[in-house]
Scaffold this active site. Structure first.
Site, PDB file in Angstrom:
ATOM      1  N   ARG A   1       0.788  -1.067   0.187  1.00 32.02           N
ATOM      2  CA  ARG A   1       0.051   0.043  -0.009  1.00 32.02           C
ATOM      3  C   ARG A   1       0.718   1.350   0.058  1.00 32.02           C
ATOM      4  O   ARG A   1       0.603   2.152  -0.777  1.00 32.02           O
ATOM      5  CB  ARG A   1      -0.867   0.085   1.242  1.00 32.02           C
ATOM      6  CG  ARG A   1      -2.190  -1.068   1.262  1.00 32.02           C
ATOM      7  CD  ARG A   1      -2.859  -1.067   2.324  1.00 32.02           C
ATOM      8  NE  ARG A   1      -2.604  -1.164   3.649  1.00 32.02           N
ATOM      9  CZ  ARG A   1      -2.454  -2.321   4.375  1.00 32.02           C
ATOM     10  NH1 ARG A   1      -3.002  -3.436   3.651  1.00 32.02           N
ATOM     11  NH2 ARG A   1      -2.097  -2.347   5.596  1.00 32.02           N
TER      12      ARG A   1
ATOM     13  N   LYS B   1     -12.452  14.721   5.011  1.00 29.89           N
ATOM     14  CA  LYS B   1     -13.513  13.966   4.017  1.00 29.89           C
ATOM     15  C   LYS B   1     -14.427  13.131   4.912  1.00 29.89           C
ATOM     16  O   LYS B   1     -13.939  12.490   5.607  1.00 29.89           O
ATOM     17  CB  LYS B   1     -12.959  13.366   2.878  1.00 29.89           C
ATOM     18  CG  LYS B   1     -14.116  12.884   1.999  1.00 29.89           C
ATOM     19  CD  LYS B   1     -13.624  11.777   0.890  1.00 29.89           C
ATOM     20  CE  LYS B   1     -14.169  10.396   1.297  1.00 29.89           C
ATOM     21  NZ  LYS B   1     -13.853   9.365   0.265  1.00 29.89           N
TER      22      LYS B   1
ATOM     23  N   LYS C   1     -18.829  17.770  -2.274  1.00 33.26           N
ATOM     24  CA  LYS C   1     -18.142  16.545  -3.174  1.00 33.26           C
ATOM     25  C   LYS C   1     -19.532  15.885  -3.392  1.00 33.26           C
ATOM     26  O   LYS C   1     -19.861  14.824  -2.515  1.00 33.26           O
ATOM     27  CB  LYS C   1     -17.231  15.798  -2.393  1.00 33.26           C
ATOM     28  CG  LYS C   1     -16.794  14.428  -3.199  1.00 33.26           C
ATOM     29  CD  LYS C   1     -15.435  13.806  -2.694  1.00 33.26           C
ATOM     30  CE  LYS C   1     -15.238  12.551  -3.267  1.00 33.26           C
ATOM     31  NZ  LYS C   1     -14.038  11.933  -3.451  1.00 33.26           N
TER      32      LYS C   1
END
Ligand code: 13P
Length: 340
Positions: free
Chosen positions: A46, A136, A219
């Site tokens: 990752r 977010k 968003k």
């Protein structure tokens, strides 16, 4: 933390038709992406993949911010530089996903409520110390028989506003993401109705809870046909209904609208964004794509370090195409074949 800093950060992320790379896949989601290319998901694989994306030459010309996951914000490039610093040194603003996922909503089968408010104040303080300047939180609204309910729409709007207020208190710009899913078989008109109601309640709660709209980014999904709908709307229809919906429900004070891709193909997401900008509105209309910025890069990389340059080229191309679309200056002829 002054309001001006929040306004400046929000504007800087979308300045010059730049958009956002959503690289905040949770450990479970990135595993699914890696499974699709036959790569084992480990902390190192990752880290390597995110490093590949963040060190792509020239990405800063098209990408104003990157959303990271908790693990990624704590990781570093091979030379020991934390990823947040790698990005900031290129003028790319680091962000952080702070919700803890969408869970079944009690009493409302088939619907989800996003969690993560408990302890959020302390986490935001730590994230700011680690370099995050925006955050977010994703709410998920499904379309189906009798859903979304008013209860689901309102509960998610309420949570989004509580999250946004906490972010602003911590000097972090909240990205407010109420995502109406596009995986059902509904028409574009139904998506229009559900998106309208979702935005209406979201802005109602943001305003009631005193969130400074100039220090936020929205968003949203585009207004689009469900994946399973027999009649798929054209890019022009998507653009027309999306702008009509947002002109009705999104205050002009919002400094930017950054769409999610939500399962659209890479080129479809670019084409629709370009058509949306052909009409335009009082806000910058840009992108905050996950899959639609990474799909080609992921497949070209395929877990082989020898493919890193080609994978970076694929990512840089998608970033460039979408920045052009955010200016309404993209055309299909600009697309180049992705290396095999
Ligand atoms: P997609 O663009 O792949 O929908 O992801 C964006 C995102 O961050 C969803 O929360």
């Amino acid at each position: 933390m002054g309001a001006h800093e929040l306004h400046d950060t929000a504007q800087a992320i979308v300045a010059d038709h730049k958009g956002i790379l959503a690289a905040d896949e949770s450990t479970g989601t990135i595993k699914k992406r890696f499974d699709s290319i036959g790569v084992e998901s480990t902390e190192e694989s990752r880290r390597f993949y995110r490093q590949l994306l963040f060190t792509t030459p020239g990405m800063e010309d098209s990408i104003g911010g990157v959303i990271l996951y908790d693990e990624t914000l704590r990781q570093s490039a091979g030379d020991g530089t934390p990823f947040a610093e790698v990005l900031a040194s290129k003028g790319v603003i680091p962000g952080i996903k702070v919700d803890t996922g969408a869970h079944d909503q009690a009493g409302f089968p088939g619907e989800k409520i996003t969690e993560g408010l408990d302890g959020l104040r302390a986490r935001l303080e730590e994230y700011r110390g680690l370099g995050a300047r925006f955050a977010k939180w994703r709410a998920v609204i499904a379309i189906g028989d009798g859903i979304p309910s008013v209860a689901c729409t309102r509960a998610n709007a309420h949570a989004l506003a509580r999250y946004a207020a906490l972010c602003q208190e911590a000097g972090i710009v909240p990205i407010v993401e109420p995502e109406v899913l596009m995986d059902a078989d509904n028409t574009i008109e139904r998506c229009y109705d559900v998106t309208s109601r979702t935005l209406k309640w979201t802005f109602h709660e943001l305003i009631v809870q005193g969130v400074d709209l100039r220090g936020t980014l929205l968003k949203p999904n585009m207004v689009i046909s469900g994946k399973g709908c027999a009649t798929q709307a054209s890019a022009e229809q998507v653009a027309e209904l999306t702008i009509q919906c947002f002109m009705t429900h999104v205050p002009a004070a919002v400094p930017g609208i950054v769409f999610l891709s939500g399962g659209q193909s890479e080129v479809e997401a670019t084409e629709n964004l370009n058509a949306i900008n052909h009409i335009g509105g009082p806000w910058p209309l840009s992108f905050s794509y996950g899959r639609a910025l990474q799909a080609s890069a992921l497949h070209v990389w395929a877990g082989d370090a020898g493919n890193a340059d080609a994978a970076q080229a694929a990512f840089a191309q998608r970033a460039r195409m979408n920045a052009l679309a955010a200016a309404g200056e993209w055309s299909a002829g600009m697309e180049q074949p992705v290396p095999a």
